[in-house]
Design a protein around this motif. Structure first.
Motif, PDB file in Angstrom:
ATOM      1  N   ASP A  65       0.822  -1.209   0.000  1.00 54.62           N
ATOM      2  CA  ASP A  65       0.000   0.000   0.000  1.00 54.62           C
ATOM      3  C   ASP A  65       0.856   1.259   0.000  1.00 54.62           C
ATOM      4  OD1 ASP A  65       0.770  -0.908   2.635  1.00 54.62           O
ATOM      5  OD2 ASP A  65      -0.502   0.673   3.482  1.00 54.62           O
ATOM      6  N   LYS A  66       2.118   1.155   0.409  1.00 48.53           N
ATOM      7  CA  LYS A  66       3.014   2.310   0.460  1.00 48.53           C
ATOM      8  C   LYS A  66       4.088   2.279  -0.644  1.00 48.53           C
ATOM      9  CE  LYS A  66       1.249   4.144   4.224  1.00 48.53           C
ATOM     10  NZ  LYS A  66       0.600   5.495   4.226  1.00 48.53           N
ATOM     11  N   ALA A  67       4.515   1.090  -1.027  1.00 49.32           N
ATOM     12  CA  ALA A  67       5.592   0.968  -2.021  1.00 49.32           C
ATOM     13  C   ALA A  67       5.307  -0.234  -2.914  1.00 49.32           C
ATOM     14  CB  ALA A  67       6.943   0.839  -1.326  1.00 49.32           C
ATOM     15  N   PRO A  68       4.298  -0.151  -3.774  1.00 54.29           N
ATOM     16  CA  PRO A  68       3.878  -1.329  -4.552  1.00 54.29           C
ATOM     17  C   PRO A  68       4.948  -1.876  -5.486  1.00 54.29           C
ATOM     18  CG  PRO A  68       2.777   0.672  -5.328  1.00 54.29           C
ATOM     19  CD  PRO A  68       3.451   1.028  -4.048  1.00 54.29           C
ATOM     20  N   ASN A  69       5.676  -1.013  -6.190  1.00 53.51           N
ATOM     21  CA  ASN A  69       6.683  -1.492  -7.137  1.00 53.51           C
ATOM     22  C   ASN A  69       7.875  -2.120  -6.416  1.00 53.51           C
ATOM     23  OD1 ASN A  69       5.148  -0.554  -9.321  1.00 53.51           O
ATOM     24  ND2 ASN A  69       6.075   1.477  -9.204  1.00 53.51           N
ATOM     25  N   THR A  70       8.248  -1.538  -5.281  1.00 58.99           N
ATOM     26  CA  THR A  70       9.347  -2.091  -4.496  1.00 58.99           C
ATOM     27  C   THR A  70       8.980  -3.464  -3.949  1.00 58.99           C
ATOM     28  OG1 THR A  70      10.070   0.142  -3.906  1.00 58.99           O
ATOM     29  CG2 THR A  70      10.880  -1.679  -2.547  1.00 58.99           C
ATOM     30  N   VAL A  71       7.781  -3.599  -3.410  1.00 61.28           N
ATOM     31  CA  VAL A  71       7.337  -4.884  -2.882  1.00 61.28           C
ATOM     32  C   VAL A  71       7.295  -5.933  -3.992  1.00 61.28           C
ATOM     33  CG1 VAL A  71       5.357  -6.119  -1.903  1.00 61.28           C
ATOM     34  CG2 VAL A  71       6.096  -3.945  -0.907  1.00 61.28           C
ATOM     35  N   GLU A  72       6.835  -5.532  -5.164  1.00 60.81           N
ATOM     36  CA  GLU A  72       6.795  -6.469  -6.287  1.00 60.81           C
ATOM     37  C   GLU A  72       8.201  -6.902  -6.672  1.00 60.81           C
ATOM     38  OE1 GLU A  72       5.237  -9.062  -8.826  1.00 60.81           O
ATOM     39  OE2 GLU A  72       4.078  -7.825  -7.429  1.00 60.81           O
ATOM     40  N   ARG A  73       9.175  -5.988  -6.619  1.00 59.06           N
ATOM     41  CA  ARG A  73      10.563  -6.339  -6.914  1.00 59.06           C
ATOM     42  C   ARG A  73      11.092  -7.355  -5.891  1.00 59.06           C
ATOM     43  NH1 ARG A  73      14.892  -4.006  -9.444  1.00 59.06           N
ATOM     44  NH2 ARG A  73      13.331  -3.785 -11.112  1.00 59.06           N
TER      45      ARG A  73
END
Length: 245
Positions: A65-73
């Motif tokens: 919810d705060k860093a979607p692209n980072t979490v996906e990485r």
């Protein structure tokens, strides 16, 4: 006469009550308290597990919810087995533990492109997990660090994408040093919903940078000028954060 006097007294009481009612101040509205930040519930789909050589496992709640692209990485690299066996190469007592570099020097990363920064309002408190980067804001790739103590001066300069919810004692036991003499390593990393023994998922192919087609030289081309020596490359700065002074 008594009846007239009674009627006048009644009207007088009514007017006096109306006057008092007009003068009575209105009650002040009760202020509504500000809503506290809502932390999403912990779910296996967003729980990152790091089995450390210090004993582990460490459970980290990811925050898409705060860093979607980072979490996906993080999920992509984890599912490919990228983090398995990597060390914590830069660990400063009372500050943070940094890992996720396949070179173990602070200069490495994954084959995937660097990430756009996703600075947010999650603070760099004890147990926060954030992306390491070089000087450029959009240079985070695979390296991350876990806060050993609060350092709020890092807020809005690094992308916080999660926080340790279990096993912080194993993080505290990570070997200290820059680099440590006997580095602590990640025995295995997985997403809790996938299970420890999930089959690895290869990293997505990265399209190579196209090479421009050379332009045909004219028939009477002028002599080519002598090539100018290329400047020496600038050394890559060590990924942040910098130690506390």
């Amino acid at each position: 006469m008594r009846l007239i006097a009674a009627i006048l007294a009644l009207f007088g009481a009514i007017f006096a009550t109306a006057a008092i009612a007009k003068k009575a101040p209105k009650p002040e509205p009760t202020p509504t308290p500000a809503a506290a930040p809502v932390t999403p519930p912990v779910t296996p789909a967003d729980t990152w597990v790091l089995q450390l050589s210090t004993g582990g496992p460490v459970l980290i709640q990811l925050r898409p919810d705060k860093a979607p692209n980072t979490v996906e990485r993080i999920k992509t690299l984890t599912r490919a087995g990228f983090y398995n066996g990597l060390t914590f190469h830069r660990v400063i007592d009372g500050f943070m533990a940094q890992g996720g570099d396949p070179k173990g020097t602070g200069e490495g990363g994954s084959p995937l492109p660097d990430l756009k920064a996703e600075f947010n309002d999650l603070p760099h408190v004890r147990g926060a997990v954030s992306m390491a980067r070089a000087e450029a804001a959009d240079s985070a790739n695979s390296q991350f660090f876990i806060m050993l103590m609060p350092t709020l001066r890092l807020d809005n300069h690094y992308t916080v994408f999660g926080r340790v919810i279990s096993g912080m004692q194993f993080v505290d036991a990570i070997e200290k040093g820059e680099p440590p003499a006997n580095p602590t390593h990640i025995v295995k990393a997985w997403i809790q919903a996938d299970g420890e023994n999930a089959a690895p998922v290869p990293l997505p192919a990265v399209a190579p940078t196209p090479v421009p087609t050379p332009t045909a030289a004219p028939e009477a081309a002028a002599p080519a000028p002598s090539p100018t020596p290329a400047p020496a490359p600038t050394p890559t700065p060590e990924p942040m954060p910098q130690p506390v002074n």
